[in-house]
Design an enzyme around this catalytic site. Sequence first.
Site, PDB file in Angstrom:
ATOM      1  N   GLY A  29      10.667  20.945  -3.588  1.00  0.00           N
ATOM      2  CA  GLY A  29      10.032  20.428  -4.797  1.00  0.00           C
ATOM      3  C   GLY A  29       8.597  20.876  -4.998  1.00  0.00           C
ATOM      4  O   GLY A  29       8.223  22.007  -4.669  1.00  0.00           O
TER       5      GLY A  29
ATOM      6  N   GLY B  64       6.469  11.294  -1.619  1.00  0.00           N
ATOM      7  CA  GLY B  64       6.688  10.085  -2.401  1.00  0.00           C
ATOM      8  C   GLY B  64       8.169   9.809  -2.529  1.00  0.00           C
ATOM      9  O   GLY B  64       9.006  10.688  -2.309  1.00  0.00           O
ATOM     10  N   ILE B  65       8.495   8.569  -2.857  1.00  0.00           N
ATOM     11  CA  ILE B  65       9.890   8.200  -3.091  1.00  0.00           C
ATOM     12  C   ILE B  65      10.012   7.540  -4.446  1.00  0.00           C
ATOM     13  O   ILE B  65       9.030   7.030  -5.005  1.00  0.00           O
ATOM     14  CB  ILE B  65      10.430   7.259  -1.999  1.00  0.00           C
TER      15      ILE B  65
ATOM     16  N   ASN C 190      -1.236  13.467  -5.047  1.00  0.00           N
ATOM     17  CA  ASN C 190      -0.280  13.737  -6.109  1.00  0.00           C
ATOM     18  C   ASN C 190       0.447  12.464  -6.505  1.00  0.00           C
ATOM     19  O   ASN C 190       1.159  11.851  -5.696  1.00  0.00           O
ATOM     20  CB  ASN C 190       0.733  14.800  -5.661  1.00  0.00           C
TER      21      ASN C 190
ATOM     22  N   TYR D 113       6.501   4.150  -8.128  1.00  0.00           N
ATOM     23  CA  TYR D 113       6.342   2.839  -8.737  1.00  0.00           C
ATOM     24  C   TYR D 113       4.927   2.706  -9.297  1.00  0.00           C
ATOM     25  O   TYR D 113       3.959   3.088  -8.671  1.00  0.00           O
ATOM     26  CB  TYR D 113       6.627   1.734  -7.721  1.00  0.00           C
TER      27      TYR D 113
ATOM     28  N   GLY E 164       3.823  14.919 -15.200  1.00  0.00           N
ATOM     29  CA  GLY E 164       4.851  14.201 -15.942  1.00  0.00           C
ATOM     30  C   GLY E 164       6.165  14.295 -15.179  1.00  0.00           C
ATOM     31  O   GLY E 164       6.187  14.531 -13.976  1.00  0.00           O
TER      32      GLY E 164
END
Length: 286
Positions: free
Chosen positions: A51, A132-133, A182, A188, A219
Amino acid sequence: MSNEASTELLPLGVAAAIAANKNPDFVCKPQAFNEFSMADRVALITGGNSGMGLEMAQVLLEAGARVVYTVDLPLEPSEAWTCVKDYIKKMGLGGRLEYVRGDVTDQKAMWAIGDLIGEKEGRLDVTIANAGIAGVGHDVAEYPAEDYSKVIDVNLKGVLYTAQAGVRQMEKFKMPGSIILNLNVIGYQTAKAGVIQMARDLACMLAPQGIRCNALSPGWVMTEMVKPYLTISEDVQKVWSAQSPMNRMAKPHEIRGAVLWLASDASSFCTGSDIVVSGGWHAWAG
């Protein structure tokens, strides 16, 4: 490269033109690309197995970084990661892509990874907290405590532990550096807001040491982590795309330019900022 920012070594812009006018021996050459150079820089990126994290690693290496250490959970790096490693070798730039297994929610482990890099490389110039999740898929009234805790642990606590790993080395070697947090939009929102404030706080605390800290707010980006959510309904991608005036989701490589700018001396006077790369979403959101 000296530990001092390159902007302090040579006059740039109009100052260079004036210096050339006064000194006939002044070497006149373009400096714009040098401002974005990552020559001899050492970087740490969490969530760098795929990613956006992997895109960030590649662009820093393309810009001349000595080595980029990518930290992620899998025992072995992904096929895409291996392709990037081979691609960098084929370009003959001399930079290295390294993989380290690590968990950003383990503070001592992240510190140890920073120590490992510092001991091996003698510096750590750039630290990017990218891991991140996702925090979507739950009704707010029924959001399970364990899921909420995990989101906060990774997307907020893990960001701080990653930043600490970098700052500890920058302080150890008494050198300036760049911290990038980032804020993947699927994180969340409570954690997202916390990270923006964290970037501001770190920027204020670390500025006297020449260490900059900024947040990066993309975004919706079409990464492997996002793709499963697009299968929930045929309308998901349409809805997410429609949130931007450009009416589409971003591709991972479209974050590269902003990351390189924040990591390099080109952004030497930028700290405590939230750099938004949202395809215009923020313009509509107000």
